[in-house]
Each structure stands twice: as C-alpha cells, then as structure tokens.
Design an enzyme around this catalytic site. Structure first.
Site, PDB file in Angstrom:
ATOM      1  N   CYS A  94      -7.116  10.983   5.538  1.00 23.86           N
ATOM      2  CA  CYS A  94      -6.288  10.062   4.760  1.00 23.86           C
ATOM      3  C   CYS A  94      -4.833  10.509   4.623  1.00 23.86           C
ATOM      4  O   CYS A  94      -3.973   9.714   4.252  1.00 23.86           O
ATOM      5  CB  CYS A  94      -6.903   9.860   3.376  1.00 23.86           C
ATOM      6  N   HIS A 148      -1.577   6.040  -0.297  1.00 22.89           N
ATOM      7  CA  HIS A 148      -2.814   5.855   0.453  1.00 22.89           C
ATOM      8  C   HIS A 148      -3.748   4.998  -0.385  1.00 22.89           C
ATOM      9  O   HIS A 148      -3.955   5.245  -1.573  1.00 22.89           O
ATOM     10  CB  HIS A 148      -3.440   7.219   0.752  1.00 22.89           C
ATOM     11  N   ASN A 172     -10.618   1.486   1.731  1.00 22.79           N
ATOM     12  CA  ASN A 172      -9.979   2.722   2.164  1.00 22.79           C
ATOM     13  C   ASN A 172     -10.074   2.818   3.688  1.00 22.79           C
ATOM     14  O   ASN A 172     -11.141   3.054   4.238  1.00 22.79           O
ATOM     15  CB  ASN A 172     -10.684   3.903   1.499  1.00 22.79           C
TER      16      ASN A 172
END
Length: 400
Positions: free
Chosen positions: A177, A326, A356
C-alpha cells in the site's frame, strides 16, 4: 547529468516562488545544504598518474538542478463489481456492518481473461495521452505492485505492451500500500539524479487473489485496480514535488503480511535421516491482518509524516488544497484529516466504490479527481501511503 560521485543537487521552490538555496536529498526528504558544493568533487584520479590528475583537476563539478512535475494520470479497474450485499451471500456480514466500519460499499475484482498487466497498461496509456507523451519518449517505467503476474516482476512486460521501442529501464517496486508513494519518490530521484525526462509510475495490485474469502475481517476490504502518473522533468522553478518523508519498521510487519505457506511435512526427514529433496513447491498464504494494530499504526504515523513533509517544504496546512491518503479505511482517513485539521471537503476519497486497492489507491483517486475537474492545475496535494512492511511515507506535491 549526475557527477562522477553519483550525487546531485536539485532545487525545490516553494509555492510562493521564494528563492531557495541548493538542496541535497537525505533519507527522509529534502533539506538545504550549501556546503555540498564545497564537498562534492568530480574526480577519477589514479595514484601515480599525473596526466589523469591534471585532467581531473581541470574538470568542474556538474550538478543537477532539475525539477519534476506531474503532467498526466490514468486509471483502470476490472469489469466485475462486487457489492456488500453480494459479498454477504458468501460470508457472514451485511452492507451496514461493512459500510459503517470501513466506508466501503463496492469493490472491483479481476475475473475471466482480465489480468493485472492489462489494467496497468490501460492506466499507463491514459496517463501518456493526457501528458501528450509518446511511449518512445518514456525513459523509465516503475511498476509498483506486490501482486505481479510473474514472480520476477511485470514492469518489462508493461514496457513491451506499451510499444516502447527504445527499451527504457523498467522494474518493479514491492511495498504494497506504500508502493505508489515510494515509486513517486524514486521517480523524482531518477529525474533529478540521472537526467531522465519522462518517468511512468504505475500502482497496480490484485489483492483479491490473496484474500481469504471466508474471513469477513479482511475479505470485505480489498479490491483490484491500477493507476498511473507521468512525472516529467522541468526547470527547478517549476518543480512540483516539494518534499517527502519516508520510513519503515519491520517490527510491525507481523500485523500485515502474506508470507510463504509452510507445509507440515516440508522438513520431514527421509528414512536415512537426510532432509527430503527436492523441496515442495512454495506458495503464498492469504493476507493476514491485525486490523486494530494497523489502524493504531496508521492514525499515529501518517499525520506525523505529513507534518514532517510540510516542514521540509516550508509550508503550512493552509497551503494544502487536498489531502490524498491511501484508501484503506474511511475511519483512518477521517482520523488523519481531523488530526491535521483539514475539513472533509478538502479530502479526496473514492474508497466507497473500490475498497482498498493497495498500490493503486492513490493514483486511482487522483485520476478520478483530476478528470472530474475537482483537482485543478496548480493545486497542492498532501499525499500519504501506509501499509505492509510496515512502511509509510508522504509527499507534498503540485498537480500540473
């Protein structure tokens, strides 16, 4: 070009066009260093070779003062959309349970003949088209992914699919990420340190392939996507990457990982007492995440990182037009925004539609915001990535 020592001194102007002294890149960002000009020598002297020494002394050190700016972006997502309601049919959960805890309502998942490379190529092409740059003019491709189609990486295949005839350097960055943010910093360093002009930074992940779809604590979170930006060299006074701050802490890696799957019989001894050989084929386990610890980690380190980057840039929070984090969990995004005293209307988020998407989440959200007209040329963005490793980092940048 870089000097013989491999050092370089880019300049990073502020938004107010203040005159800045030459700067040197350190581990966690940019800071002023006029003394560097006295320290760096361009020398290839060989002991006992007076002619070589004479030639070396006659050379003047050369320094790079290039800036870099974001001039194009693009994104791509799989065709298959999975809603919370559909997900509740295969795991014990509900739309309300997921949305109230994460902010997610839908996610996209690779299916059929789709591949992660297909998404990456589509996103890259869109970024090149927006920037009006031809594939042959690309100097470097950075593929930020932790789920490549090939164990040895996917960047060269992206280069091939784009039709880059000049064989630009292409390689992968594995940081989950945090990958795109680290790719952005790497791209800027290549431009300032090697003279590259056009660098493609692609964030692409397919975490659906490593999700335990019976674990409602993790399977509800992840989706697949790709996003890309083109970072282009410019004069130092037009520089669009003002500062960055990057870190990692391996101690926290146990809270978010997908390690090699170990078989119980892997190390069983043979009848003669020797270890069995050849070893069994390895595979990766599903994503393991301690949600509470990852949440605590993110809401603690991300505001600190952004604040540090802001100090290095010589800016205040009032100078920031957009906060772009993020896209992991809406509660994390909200907590960080509150800590930084940034109102919700200045926070970019598309988490509800995609979940995500790991390294793709920042460029995917940026691309949607730019193409919708929300983010305009000249806007200043505080961006931050965080996740597996554990790794985290932030960058203060200007769009366009």
């Amino acid at each position: 070009m870089a000097n013989a020592s491999g050092l370089f001194t880019p300049s990073v102007p502020s938004l107010r066009r203040r005159v800045q002294p030459p700067i040197q890149i350190y581990r966690s960002g940019f800071c002023s260093s006029e003394r560097m000009f006295k320290r760096v020598l361009c020398s290839s002297t060989i002991a006992g070779d007076e002619k070589s020494a004479s030639r070396s002394e006659s050379r003047q050190p050369r320094f790079i003062s290039k800036g870099c700016k974001l001039v194009g972006c693009g994104s791509a997502v799989p065709a298959l959309q999975i809603s919370n309601v559909e997900l509740s049919k295969i795991v014990e959960t509900s739309d309300e349970w997921i949305s109230t805890r994460t902010g997610i309502r839908n996610r996209r998942v690779l299916s059929g003949k789709e591949s992660l490379n297909d998404l990456a190529v589509e996103a890259a092409r869109k970024a090149l088209q927006m920037a009006e740059v031809e594939p042959d003019d690309v100097d470097l491709i950075l593929m930020c992914t932790s789920t490549p189609e090939d164990l040895f990486g996917g960047a060269p295949q992206i280069q091939k699919a784009l039709g880059c005839k000049n064989n630009p350097l292409s390689y992968d960055i594995t940081a989950a990420c945090s990958g795109f943010l680290l790719g952005l910093v790497s791209a800027a360093s290549h431009i300032r340190g090697t003279g590259f002009r056009n660098v493609l930074v692609i964030g692409a992940d397919a975490l659906s392939r490593f999700v335990d779809w019976t674990d409602r604590g993790s399977c509800i979170l992840f989706g697949d996507a790709a996003g890309a930006v083109l970072l282009q060299a410019c004069d130092s006074e037009e520089d669009g990457l003002f500062s960055f701050d990057v870190h990692s802490d391996g101690e926290g890696g146990r809270h978010l990982k997908a390690g090699i799957r170990r078989n119980e019989t892997e190390d069983v001894l043979g009848s003669n007492g020797s270890v069995l050989f050849p070893p069994q084929r390895s595979s990766y386990s599903c994503i393991h995440m301690n949600g509470k610890e990852v949440f605590r980690f993110a809401v603690r380190v991300v505001p600190q990182s952004i604040e540090s980057a802001m100090v290095k840039a010589g800016l205040t929070m009032s100078s920031i037009d957009w906060l772009l984090l993020h896209q992991a969990n809406q509660r994390i995004i909200d907590a960080v925004a509150t800590r930084l005293e940034i109102p919700s209307e200045r926070v970019l988020s598309n988490l509800a539609n995609y979940g995500n998407t790991s390294a793709a989440s920042i460029p995917l959200a940026l691309d949607e915001a730019v193409r919708s007209g929300k983010v305009k040329s000249g806007d200043t963005i505080a961006a931050a990535g965080f996740g597996a490793g554990l790794t985290w980092g932030s960058a203060i940048l200007r769009w366009g």
